[in-house]
Design a protein around this motif. Sequence first.
Motif, PDB file in Angstrom:
ATOM      1  N   GLY A  79       0.813  -1.212   0.000  1.00 48.95           N
ATOM      2  CA  GLY A  79       0.000   0.000   0.000  1.00 48.95           C
ATOM      3  C   GLY A  79       0.845   1.259   0.000  1.00 48.95           C
ATOM      4  O   GLY A  79       0.561   2.218  -0.732  1.00 48.95           O
ATOM      5  N   ILE A  80       1.885   1.278   0.830  1.00 53.48           N
ATOM      6  CA  ILE A  80       2.770   2.442   0.880  1.00 53.48           C
ATOM      7  C   ILE A  80       3.491   2.624  -0.447  1.00 53.48           C
ATOM      8  O   ILE A  80       3.637   3.745  -0.952  1.00 53.48           O
ATOM      9  CB  ILE A  80       3.775   2.295   2.035  1.00 53.48           C
ATOM     10  N   THR A  81       3.941   1.520  -1.039  1.00 56.66           N
ATOM     11  CA  THR A  81       4.614   1.588  -2.342  1.00 56.66           C
ATOM     12  C   THR A  81       3.681   2.146  -3.409  1.00 56.66           C
ATOM     13  O   THR A  81       4.081   2.992  -4.224  1.00 56.66           O
ATOM     14  CB  THR A  81       5.101   0.195  -2.764  1.00 56.66           C
ATOM     15  N   ALA A  82       2.434   1.695  -3.411  1.00 62.52           N
ATOM     16  CA  ALA A  82       1.466   2.178  -4.396  1.00 62.52           C
ATOM     17  C   ALA A  82       1.204   3.674  -4.229  1.00 62.52           C
ATOM     18  O   ALA A  82       1.174   4.422  -5.212  1.00 62.52           O
ATOM     19  CB  ALA A  82       0.162   1.392  -4.274  1.00 62.52           C
ATOM     20  N   ILE A  83       1.029   4.110  -2.986  1.00 62.59           N
ATOM     21  CA  ILE A  83       0.796   5.536  -2.732  1.00 62.59           C
ATOM     22  C   ILE A  83       2.002   6.365  -3.157  1.00 62.59           C
ATOM     23  O   ILE A  83       1.865   7.442  -3.764  1.00 62.59           O
ATOM     24  CB  ILE A  83       0.487   5.776  -1.242  1.00 62.59           C
ATOM     25  N   ALA A  84       3.208   5.874  -2.871  1.00 56.48           N
ATOM     26  CA  ALA A  84       4.428   6.596  -3.239  1.00 56.48           C
ATOM     27  C   ALA A  84       4.561   6.711  -4.756  1.00 56.48           C
ATOM     28  O   ALA A  84       4.935   7.778  -5.283  1.00 56.48           O
ATOM     29  CB  ALA A  84       5.649   5.886  -2.658  1.00 56.48           C
TER      30      ALA A  84
ATOM     31  N   THR B 174       2.605  13.058 -22.249  1.00 58.37           N
ATOM     32  CA  THR B 174       3.477  11.976 -21.795  1.00 58.37           C
ATOM     33  C   THR B 174       3.384  11.766 -20.288  1.00 58.37           C
ATOM     34  O   THR B 174       3.238  10.636 -19.810  1.00 58.37           O
ATOM     35  CB  THR B 174       4.936  12.263 -22.179  1.00 58.37           C
ATOM     36  N   SER B 175       3.460  12.862 -19.535  1.00 58.34           N
ATOM     37  CA  SER B 175       3.419  12.745 -18.077  1.00 58.34           C
ATOM     38  C   SER B 175       2.067  12.240 -17.599  1.00 58.34           C
ATOM     39  O   SER B 175       1.980  11.438 -16.665  1.00 58.34           O
ATOM     40  CB  SER B 175       3.734  14.096 -17.422  1.00 58.34           C
ATOM     41  N   TYR B 176       0.976  12.677 -18.265  1.00 53.37           N
ATOM     42  CA  TYR B 176      -0.348  12.201 -17.876  1.00 53.37           C
ATOM     43  C   TYR B 176      -0.531  10.726 -18.218  1.00 53.37           C
ATOM     44  O   TYR B 176      -1.183   9.982 -17.481  1.00 53.37           O
ATOM     45  CB  TYR B 176      -1.433  13.029 -18.550  1.00 53.37           C
ATOM     46  N   THR B 177       0.051  10.307 -19.336  1.00 48.50           N
ATOM     47  CA  THR B 177      -0.023   8.894 -19.720  1.00 48.50           C
ATOM     48  C   THR B 177       0.715   8.022 -18.712  1.00 48.50           C
ATOM     49  O   THR B 177       0.227   6.963 -18.302  1.00 48.50           O
ATOM     50  CB  THR B 177       0.574   8.683 -21.121  1.00 48.50           C
ATOM     51  N   ILE B 178       1.905   8.485 -18.295  1.00 50.92           N
ATOM     52  CA  ILE B 178       2.675   7.738 -17.290  1.00 50.92           C
ATOM     53  C   ILE B 178       1.937   7.702 -15.960  1.00 50.92           C
ATOM     54  O   ILE B 178       1.910   6.671 -15.274  1.00 50.92           O
ATOM     55  CB  ILE B 178       4.077   8.359 -17.121  1.00 50.92           C
ATOM     56  N   LEU B 179       1.305   8.832 -15.587  1.00 49.02           N
ATOM     57  CA  LEU B 179       0.541   8.886 -14.345  1.00 49.02           C
ATOM     58  C   LEU B 179      -0.606   7.880 -14.377  1.00 49.02           C
ATOM     59  O   LEU B 179      -0.809   7.124 -13.412  1.00 49.02           O
ATOM     60  CB  LEU B 179      -0.008  10.291 -14.121  1.00 49.02           C
ATOM     61  N   LEU B 180      -1.357   7.862 -15.474  1.00 49.77           N
ATOM     62  CA  LEU B 180      -2.470   6.929 -15.589  1.00 49.77           C
ATOM     63  C   LEU B 180      -1.989   5.482 -15.548  1.00 49.77           C
ATOM     64  O   LEU B 180      -2.594   4.635 -14.881  1.00 49.77           O
ATOM     65  CB  LEU B 180      -3.226   7.191 -16.894  1.00 49.77           C
ATOM     66  N   SER B 181      -0.878   5.217 -16.236  1.00 51.70           N
ATOM     67  CA  SER B 181      -0.326   3.853 -16.238  1.00 51.70           C
ATOM     68  C   SER B 181       0.110   3.444 -14.839  1.00 51.70           C
ATOM     69  O   SER B 181      -0.073   2.289 -14.423  1.00 51.70           O
ATOM     70  CB  SER B 181       0.866   3.778 -17.199  1.00 51.70           C
TER      71      SER B 181
ATOM     72  N   ILE C 153      -1.141   4.558 -11.967  1.00 52.59           N
ATOM     73  CA  ILE C 153      -2.337   4.313 -11.162  1.00 52.59           C
ATOM     74  C   ILE C 153      -2.911   2.934 -11.459  1.00 52.59           C
ATOM     75  O   ILE C 153      -3.248   2.175 -10.544  1.00 52.59           O
ATOM     76  CB  ILE C 153      -3.397   5.405 -11.424  1.00 52.59           C
ATOM     77  N   VAL C 154      -3.008   2.609 -12.758  1.00 48.61           N
ATOM     78  CA  VAL C 154      -3.539   1.302 -13.151  1.00 48.61           C
ATOM     79  C   VAL C 154      -2.657   0.178 -12.606  1.00 48.61           C
ATOM     80  O   VAL C 154      -3.148  -0.828 -12.085  1.00 48.61           O
ATOM     81  CB  VAL C 154      -3.649   1.201 -14.692  1.00 48.61           C
ATOM     82  N   PHE C 155      -1.334   0.361 -12.708  1.00 54.17           N
ATOM     83  CA  PHE C 155      -0.397  -0.655 -12.214  1.00 54.17           C
ATOM     84  C   PHE C 155      -0.517  -0.817 -10.704  1.00 54.17           C
ATOM     85  O   PHE C 155      -0.525  -1.942 -10.184  1.00 54.17           O
ATOM     86  CB  PHE C 155       1.027  -0.261 -12.588  1.00 54.17           C
TER      87      PHE C 155
ATOM     88  N   LEU D 287      -2.297  -4.109  -6.167  1.00 49.72           N
ATOM     89  CA  LEU D 287      -2.954  -4.312  -4.880  1.00 49.72           C
ATOM     90  C   LEU D 287      -4.103  -5.317  -4.991  1.00 49.72           C
ATOM     91  O   LEU D 287      -4.297  -6.152  -4.100  1.00 49.72           O
ATOM     92  CB  LEU D 287      -3.484  -2.975  -4.352  1.00 49.72           C
ATOM     93  N   ALA D 288      -4.862  -5.220  -6.091  1.00 51.94           N
ATOM     94  CA  ALA D 288      -5.974  -6.159  -6.293  1.00 51.94           C
ATOM     95  C   ALA D 288      -5.455  -7.596  -6.417  1.00 51.94           C
ATOM     96  O   ALA D 288      -6.033  -8.534  -5.859  1.00 51.94           O
ATOM     97  CB  ALA D 288      -6.760  -5.773  -7.538  1.00 51.94           C
ATOM     98  N   TYR D 289      -4.357  -7.766  -7.158  1.00 45.46           N
ATOM     99  CA  TYR D 289      -3.768  -9.101  -7.309  1.00 45.46           C
ATOM    100  C   TYR D 289      -3.278  -9.631  -5.965  1.00 45.46           C
ATOM    101  O   TYR D 289      -3.470 -10.804  -5.628  1.00 45.46           O
ATOM    102  CB  TYR D 289      -2.607  -9.045  -8.292  1.00 45.46           C
ATOM    103  N   PHE D 290      -2.644  -8.744  -5.178  1.00 46.43           N
ATOM    104  CA  PHE D 290      -2.126  -9.154  -3.871  1.00 46.43           C
ATOM    105  C   PHE D 290      -3.258  -9.555  -2.940  1.00 46.43           C
ATOM    106  O   PHE D 290      -3.144 -10.522  -2.179  1.00 46.43           O
ATOM    107  CB  PHE D 290      -1.304  -8.014  -3.266  1.00 46.43           C
TER     108      PHE D 290
END
Length: 213
Positions: free
Chosen positions: A156-161, A177-184, A186-188, A193-196
């Motif tokens: 969880g901390i890693t995801a938030i960071a 580019t930056s928005y695409t990376i941000l969205l990617s 968030i999805v990742f 977390l869902a997989y875990f």
Amino acid sequence: LLGALWRWTSLGSYLNISAVTDFARLLKNNPFSPVLVPLSYMLLGLLSFPVTLMIMATIVVYGPWMGSWYALSGTVLSALTMFLLGHLLGKDFVARFSGSLINRLNQRLSESGLMAVIAFRIIPVAPFSIINLVAGVSAIRLKEFFWGTLIGILPGITAIAMVADRLSQSLRQPDLTSYTILLSTIVFAVGGLAYFKRWIRKKRTQKRKNSGS
């Protein structure tokens, strides 16, 4: 009672990321910040303050690397403090405040031990501080509680960071580019977390079946 106070009194005005971030900035300007941040986690844990807000504010103010370290160490220390407090107060005293919750948590902790603690961090069944307090009077050992907490809160901390870092980059450089990376990112993070969570559920189910057989 503490939950009700945070929710329905003037204390509720502090339950937002802006207020907690301002508090984190005050700590950052203090020369004793490395000591004050973990102590703040411990104190606010005693007051049943939402740990997720503290983690988010810490990472926003201190950055993804140092913020993650502070959040991880502070969260673990807060958990251990409540665990030892529960052990000190005893099962009868804690049961007055937790009711039937103590029996349900104690059963799960007794059955699964380390995996149960990890699961409670990934899929909370009660407020963070309450779980820690009840765990202190359960059958679980301190060693299992420590490692379960550490392993369970790390994703969880890693995801938030990750999300906070990419968000700040997007604000400094607002382009496609930056928005695409941000969205990617968030999805990742959400997908990870869902997989875990599914993996934890699967392991717990398998352990129950093996115990039953």
